[in-house]
Design a protein around this motif. Structure first.
Motif, PDB file in Angstrom:
ATOM      1  N   GLU A  89      25.006  51.892  41.015  1.00 54.19           N
ATOM      2  CA  GLU A  89      26.292  52.585  41.141  1.00 54.19           C
ATOM      3  C   GLU A  89      26.849  52.846  39.750  1.00 54.19           C
ATOM      4  O   GLU A  89      27.205  51.915  39.019  1.00 54.19           O
ATOM      5  CB  GLU A  89      27.262  51.761  41.983  1.00 54.19           C
ATOM      6  CG  GLU A  89      28.519  52.528  42.356  1.00 54.19           C
ATOM      7  CD  GLU A  89      29.230  51.944  43.556  1.00 54.19           C
ATOM      8  OE1 GLU A  89      28.711  52.065  44.691  1.00 54.19           O
ATOM      9  OE2 GLU A  89      30.327  51.369  43.358  1.00 54.19           O
ATOM     10  N   SER A 120      25.504  59.757  47.215  1.00 55.99           N
ATOM     11  CA  SER A 120      25.602  58.403  47.751  1.00 55.99           C
ATOM     12  C   SER A 120      24.410  58.082  48.632  1.00 55.99           C
ATOM     13  O   SER A 120      23.692  58.984  49.097  1.00 55.99           O
ATOM     14  CB  SER A 120      26.901  58.238  48.550  1.00 55.99           C
ATOM     15  OG  SER A 120      26.913  59.123  49.657  1.00 55.99           O
ATOM     16  N   THR A 155      22.561  54.419  50.958  1.00 52.48           N
ATOM     17  CA  THR A 155      22.568  52.999  51.282  1.00 52.48           C
ATOM     18  C   THR A 155      21.454  52.310  50.510  1.00 52.48           C
ATOM     19  O   THR A 155      20.510  52.964  50.028  1.00 52.48           O
ATOM     20  CB  THR A 155      22.360  52.788  52.783  1.00 52.48           C
ATOM     21  OG1 THR A 155      21.134  53.436  53.176  1.00 52.48           O
ATOM     22  CG2 THR A 155      23.512  53.394  53.590  1.00 52.48           C
ATOM     23  N   PRO A 156      21.553  51.003  50.349  1.00 58.78           N
ATOM     24  CA  PRO A 156      20.494  50.279  49.623  1.00 58.78           C
ATOM     25  C   PRO A 156      19.106  50.577  50.188  1.00 58.78           C
ATOM     26  O   PRO A 156      18.907  50.565  51.408  1.00 58.78           O
ATOM     27  CB  PRO A 156      20.879  48.818  49.817  1.00 58.78           C
ATOM     28  CG  PRO A 156      22.363  48.850  49.955  1.00 58.78           C
ATOM     29  CD  PRO A 156      22.650  50.113  50.734  1.00 58.78           C
ATOM     30  N   THR A 169      27.322  56.518  44.383  1.00 54.93           N
ATOM     31  CA  THR A 169      27.928  55.410  45.115  1.00 54.93           C
ATOM     32  C   THR A 169      26.908  54.799  46.055  1.00 54.93           C
ATOM     33  O   THR A 169      26.207  55.524  46.779  1.00 54.93           O
ATOM     34  CB  THR A 169      29.139  55.900  45.917  1.00 54.93           C
ATOM     35  OG1 THR A 169      30.096  56.491  45.024  1.00 54.93           O
ATOM     36  CG2 THR A 169      29.803  54.739  46.666  1.00 54.93           C
ATOM     37  N   VAL A 170      26.821  53.482  46.019  1.00 56.63           N
ATOM     38  CA  VAL A 170      25.927  52.773  46.938  1.00 56.63           C
ATOM     39  C   VAL A 170      26.773  52.260  48.097  1.00 56.63           C
ATOM     40  O   VAL A 170      27.664  51.422  47.913  1.00 56.63           O
ATOM     41  CB  VAL A 170      25.199  51.625  46.226  1.00 56.63           C
ATOM     42  CG1 VAL A 170      24.251  50.926  47.189  1.00 56.63           C
ATOM     43  CG2 VAL A 170      24.435  52.153  45.020  1.00 56.63           C
ATOM     44  N   GLN A 183      19.748  50.529  44.621  1.00 55.63           N
ATOM     45  CA  GLN A 183      20.313  49.182  44.543  1.00 55.63           C
ATOM     46  C   GLN A 183      21.795  49.265  44.181  1.00 55.63           C
ATOM     47  O   GLN A 183      22.243  50.250  43.591  1.00 55.63           O
ATOM     48  CB  GLN A 183      19.570  48.356  43.486  1.00 55.63           C
ATOM     49  CG  GLN A 183      18.094  48.179  43.754  1.00 55.63           C
ATOM     50  CD  GLN A 183      17.380  47.391  42.665  1.00 55.63           C
ATOM     51  OE1 GLN A 183      17.990  46.968  41.677  1.00 55.63           O
ATOM     52  NE2 GLN A 183      16.086  47.178  42.847  1.00 55.63           N
ATOM     53  N   SER A 184      22.518  48.202  44.477  1.00 52.30           N
ATOM     54  CA  SER A 184      23.958  48.200  44.176  1.00 52.30           C
ATOM     55  C   SER A 184      24.219  48.375  42.680  1.00 52.30           C
ATOM     56  O   SER A 184      25.216  48.976  42.276  1.00 52.30           O
ATOM     57  CB  SER A 184      24.596  46.911  44.687  1.00 52.30           C
ATOM     58  OG  SER A 184      23.962  45.783  44.114  1.00 52.30           O
ATOM     59  N   ASP A 185      23.303  47.870  41.855  1.00 47.20           N
ATOM     60  CA  ASP A 185      23.440  48.003  40.396  1.00 47.20           C
ATOM     61  C   ASP A 185      23.310  49.438  39.914  1.00 47.20           C
ATOM     62  O   ASP A 185      23.615  49.725  38.760  1.00 47.20           O
ATOM     63  CB  ASP A 185      22.368  47.171  39.680  1.00 47.20           C
ATOM     64  CG  ASP A 185      22.630  45.686  39.797  1.00 47.20           C
ATOM     65  OD1 ASP A 185      21.751  44.906  39.405  1.00 47.20           O
ATOM     66  OD2 ASP A 185      23.720  45.324  40.275  1.00 47.20           O
TER      67      ASP A 185
END
Lengths: 111, 120
Positions: free
Chosen positions: A84, A11, A13-14, A109-110, A80-82
């Motif tokens: 994930e 995991s 963070t962005p 996981t983001v 990036q969130s994409d």
């Protein structure tokens, strides 16, 4: 029982960099090239990296692959969130009748 | 554009057989190998076998040897997976994927997947 072992999860963070490892042996990663596949939820896998470190056209250079001995790694920079998704390494394996084997998979996981 | 379009979902009883098709378009069918990969619910990807669409050679995973048959129809640019003696553990999404016959291994295009449910 998979012969390519990945950590179950990773995991970040962005914007962060995440690295996923794939541990194998002399009969697979030590002999053959490694590919990496991204599988977004509910979709078919997508080729991210082949020939250990080559990106198909259209795959952002945020994704990079490397190999050393009997282990391989996938790095995702600028998370990036994409991103994930589940990520799988894969290679041919001489010890399993020449089967193609996929790793156990890593869920990214983001946060 | 390259497309691999698979047949629709199937529900089968234990002991039956199932055939899944994979229709290719947008490229020269016989210049590539088609692989079949399955994924049981919540599980990892599992390779089943391949067919060289050009020379019709096949190779199957030892796990499925004797139960799986992969064929192709070049006139229809379609590959087929047949799995027999189905059991509940065969419930999975089945994917076809394309690999160039030359160069390093890469499954560069995938079908959308076909859900096969085995239930009495």
């Amino acid at each position: 029982q998979s012969v390519l072992t990945q950590s179950p999860s990773a995991s970040g963070t962005p914007g962060q960099r995440v690295t996923i490892s794939c541990s194998g042996g002399s009969s697979n990663i030590g002999t053959y090239t490694v590919s990496w596949y991204q599988q977004l939820p509910g979709t078919a896998p997508k080729l991210l990296i082949y020939n250990d470190n080559q990106r198909p056209s259209g795959v952002p250079d945020r994704f990079s692959g490397s190999k050393s001995g009997t282990s391989a790694s996938l790095a995702i920079s600028g998370l990036q969130s994409d991103d994930e998704a589940d990520y799988y390494c894969a290679a041919w394996d001489d010890s399993l009748n020449g089967d193609y084997v996929f790793g156990t998979g890593t869920k990214v996981t983001v946060l | 554009q390259v497309q691999l379009v698979q047949s629709g979902a199937e529900v089968k009883k234990p002991g039956a057989s199932v055939q899944v098709s994979c229709k290719a378009s947008g490229y020269t069918f016989t210049s590539y190998t088609i692989h079949w990969v399955r994924q049981a619910p919540g599980q990892r990807l599992e390779w089943m076998g391949w067919i060289n669409a050009g020379d019709n050679n096949t190779k199957y995973s030892q796990k499925f040897q004797g139960r799986v048959t992969i064929t192709r129809d070049t006139s229809a640019s379609t590959a087929y997976l047949e799995l027999s003696s189905l059991r509940s553990e065969d419930t999975a999404v089945y994917y076809c994927a394309r690999e160039p016959q030359l160069g390093p291994t890469q499954f560069d295009y995938w079908g959308q997947g076909t859900l096969v449910t085995v239930s009495s």
